[in-house]
Design a protein around this motif. Sequence first.
Motif, PDB file in Angstrom:
ATOM      1  N   ILE A  88       0.834  -1.198   0.000  1.00 42.16           N
ATOM      2  CA  ILE A  88       0.000   0.000   0.000  1.00 42.16           C
ATOM      3  C   ILE A  88       0.875   1.257   0.000  1.00 42.16           C
ATOM      4  CG2 ILE A  88      -1.882   1.224   1.153  1.00 42.16           C
ATOM      5  CD1 ILE A  88      -2.591  -1.658   0.228  1.00 42.16           C
ATOM      6  N   SER A  89       0.588   2.149  -0.937  1.00 49.56           N
ATOM      7  CA  SER A  89       1.271   3.436  -1.039  1.00 49.56           C
ATOM      8  C   SER A  89       0.319   4.531  -0.594  1.00 49.56           C
ATOM      9  CB  SER A  89       1.672   3.708  -2.491  1.00 49.56           C
ATOM     10  OG  SER A  89       2.605   2.772  -2.935  1.00 49.56           O
ATOM     11  N   PRO A  90       0.856   5.690  -0.194  1.00 47.35           N
ATOM     12  CA  PRO A  90      -0.025   6.800   0.183  1.00 47.35           C
ATOM     13  C   PRO A  90      -0.970   7.213  -0.942  1.00 47.35           C
ATOM     14  CG  PRO A  90       2.220   7.257   0.882  1.00 47.35           C
ATOM     15  CD  PRO A  90       2.267   6.003   0.046  1.00 47.35           C
ATOM     16  N   SER A  91      -0.572   6.986  -2.193  1.00 51.14           N
ATOM     17  CA  SER A  91      -1.427   7.376  -3.321  1.00 51.14           C
ATOM     18  C   SER A  91      -2.555   6.382  -3.594  1.00 51.14           C
ATOM     19  CB  SER A  91      -0.574   7.527  -4.592  1.00 51.14           C
ATOM     20  OG  SER A  91       0.015   6.297  -4.945  1.00 51.14           O
ATOM     21  N   ASN A  92      -2.532   5.197  -2.954  1.00 49.54           N
ATOM     22  CA  ASN A  92      -3.594   4.206  -3.150  1.00 49.54           C
ATOM     23  C   ASN A  92      -4.820   4.567  -2.326  1.00 49.54           C
ATOM     24  OD1 ASN A  92      -1.044   1.756  -3.047  1.00 49.54           O
ATOM     25  ND2 ASN A  92      -2.183   2.260  -4.879  1.00 49.54           N
ATOM     26  N   SER A  93      -5.977   4.612  -2.968  1.00 49.06           N
ATOM     27  CA  SER A  93      -7.224   4.829  -2.226  1.00 49.06           C
ATOM     28  C   SER A  93      -7.746   3.477  -1.756  1.00 49.06           C
ATOM     29  CB  SER A  93      -8.270   5.504  -3.121  1.00 49.06           C
ATOM     30  OG  SER A  93      -8.726   4.597  -4.108  1.00 49.06           O
ATOM     31  N   ILE A  97      -7.676  -0.302  -3.827  1.00 48.36           N
ATOM     32  CA  ILE A  97      -7.140  -1.558  -3.295  1.00 48.36           C
ATOM     33  C   ILE A  97      -8.236  -2.612  -3.240  1.00 48.36           C
ATOM     34  CG2 ILE A  97      -6.107  -2.657  -1.262  1.00 48.36           C
ATOM     35  CD1 ILE A  97      -4.191  -0.888  -2.975  1.00 48.36           C
ATOM     36  N   GLU A  98      -9.425  -2.253  -2.784  1.00 49.43           N
ATOM     37  CA  GLU A  98     -10.548  -3.202  -2.752  1.00 49.43           C
ATOM     38  C   GLU A  98     -10.824  -3.752  -4.145  1.00 49.43           C
ATOM     39  OE1 GLU A  98     -14.019  -1.463  -0.927  1.00 49.43           O
ATOM     40  OE2 GLU A  98     -12.868  -0.899   0.862  1.00 49.43           O
ATOM     41  N   VAL A 101      -8.051  -6.214  -5.189  1.00 47.85           N
ATOM     42  CA  VAL A 101      -8.221  -7.493  -4.473  1.00 47.85           C
ATOM     43  C   VAL A 101      -9.300  -8.319  -5.166  1.00 47.85           C
ATOM     44  CG1 VAL A 101      -9.006  -8.540  -2.303  1.00 47.85           C
ATOM     45  CG2 VAL A 101      -7.350  -6.653  -2.245  1.00 47.85           C
ATOM     46  N   SER A 102     -10.439  -7.717  -5.440  1.00 47.70           N
ATOM     47  CA  SER A 102     -11.537  -8.440  -6.110  1.00 47.70           C
ATOM     48  C   SER A 102     -11.131  -8.918  -7.495  1.00 47.70           C
ATOM     49  CB  SER A 102     -12.768  -7.540  -6.222  1.00 47.70           C
ATOM     50  OG  SER A 102     -13.326  -7.304  -4.962  1.00 47.70           O
ATOM     51  N   LEU A 103     -10.461  -8.064  -8.259  1.00 42.85           N
ATOM     52  CA  LEU A 103     -10.039  -8.445  -9.609  1.00 42.85           C
ATOM     53  C   LEU A 103      -9.042  -9.599  -9.588  1.00 42.85           C
ATOM     54  CD1 LEU A 103      -9.698  -4.910 -11.222  1.00 42.85           C
ATOM     55  CD2 LEU A 103     -11.411  -6.658 -11.781  1.00 42.85           C
ATOM     56  N   TYR A 104      -8.110  -9.591  -8.656  1.00 45.81           N
ATOM     57  CA  TYR A 104      -7.141 -10.691  -8.565  1.00 45.81           C
ATOM     58  C   TYR A 104      -7.853 -12.011  -8.262  1.00 45.81           C
ATOM     59  CZ  TYR A 104      -3.459  -7.099  -8.349  1.00 45.81           C
ATOM     60  OH  TYR A 104      -2.618  -6.045  -8.603  1.00 45.81           O
ATOM     61  N   VAL A 112      -4.686 -13.187  -1.631  1.00 49.42           N
ATOM     62  CA  VAL A 112      -4.209 -11.835  -1.895  1.00 49.42           C
ATOM     63  C   VAL A 112      -3.721 -11.283  -0.562  1.00 49.42           C
ATOM     64  CG1 VAL A 112      -4.793  -9.504  -2.654  1.00 49.42           C
ATOM     65  CG2 VAL A 112      -5.787 -11.481  -3.833  1.00 49.42           C
ATOM     66  N   TRP A 113      -2.536 -10.703  -0.603  1.00 48.26           N
ATOM     67  CA  TRP A 113      -1.928 -10.150   0.605  1.00 48.26           C
ATOM     68  C   TRP A 113      -1.787  -8.645   0.442  1.00 48.26           C
ATOM     69  CZ3 TRP A 113       3.080 -13.616   1.036  1.00 48.26           C
ATOM     70  CH2 TRP A 113       2.706 -14.967   1.115  1.00 48.26           C
ATOM     71  N   LEU A 114      -1.953  -7.936   1.563  1.00 48.15           N
ATOM     72  CA  LEU A 114      -1.733  -6.500   1.593  1.00 48.15           C
ATOM     73  C   LEU A 114      -0.647  -6.199   2.613  1.00 48.15           C
ATOM     74  CD1 LEU A 114      -5.437  -5.211   1.636  1.00 48.15           C
ATOM     75  CD2 LEU A 114      -3.948  -5.583  -0.348  1.00 48.15           C
ATOM     76  N   CYS A 115       0.267  -5.315   2.241  1.00 45.37           N
ATOM     77  CA  CYS A 115       1.333  -4.884   3.140  1.00 45.37           C
ATOM     78  C   CYS A 115       1.147  -3.391   3.380  1.00 45.37           C
ATOM     79  CB  CYS A 115       2.701  -5.170   2.511  1.00 45.37           C
ATOM     80  SG  CYS A 115       4.104  -4.619   3.512  1.00 45.37           S
ATOM     81  N   SER A 116       0.924  -3.008   4.626  1.00 42.88           N
ATOM     82  CA  SER A 116       0.717  -1.595   4.951  1.00 42.88           C
ATOM     83  C   SER A 116       2.040  -0.834   4.870  1.00 42.88           C
ATOM     84  CB  SER A 116       0.129  -1.457   6.362  1.00 42.88           C
ATOM     85  OG  SER A 116       1.137  -1.716   7.330  1.00 42.88           O
ATOM     86  N   SER A 117       1.959   0.487   4.911  1.00 45.45           N
ATOM     87  CA  SER A 117       3.180   1.297   4.877  1.00 45.45           C
ATOM     88  C   SER A 117       4.052   1.052   6.110  1.00 45.45           C
ATOM     89  CB  SER A 117       2.830   2.784   4.751  1.00 45.45           C
ATOM     90  OG  SER A 117       2.001   3.177   5.819  1.00 45.45           O
TER      91      SER A 117
END
Length: 145
Positions: A88-93, A97-98, A101-104, A112-117
């Motif tokens: 996740i980048s600051p420019s990602n809303s 991201i949602e 995740v759905s598209l993947y 699907v994994w998310l890594c915070s800043s």
Amino acid sequence: MPYRFETDEHGQIIMSPPPAPDHGNKQGEIAFLLRSLSPEGRTITECPISTGKGVKAADVAWCSEQVWRESKGKSCLVSAPEVCVEVISPSNSPGEIEEKVSLYFEAGAREVWLCSSEGKMEFFKSPDSKLNGSELFPDFPDRIE
């Protein structure tokens, strides 16, 4: 080129600013850990994936040799890798991201994994189903330094 490219469902190019060094560092650490934990698959950074809404680039992905072979010679993977990771980048809303995740998952991802800043990892087995940790990579840490 100082931009990242994806496409929308109409094939129009979407440009994003380049990620910060910390973003790239997290990508590298995640890719290294995935490769270390499962050397028989393929670990890919900036992985282009054909989705129902154009080509999206997962920051890091892990795929089996079968998924890799299916896309040989193509400009993007025709089905999602088993694991897709977004840093996740600051420019990602949140909505962006949602949607990714759905598209993947729609394209065939198993996790699907998310890594915070801050480096905190979240693991999903569907858009609405969070895991305590990865089922495919149970030794993967819940934090990236």
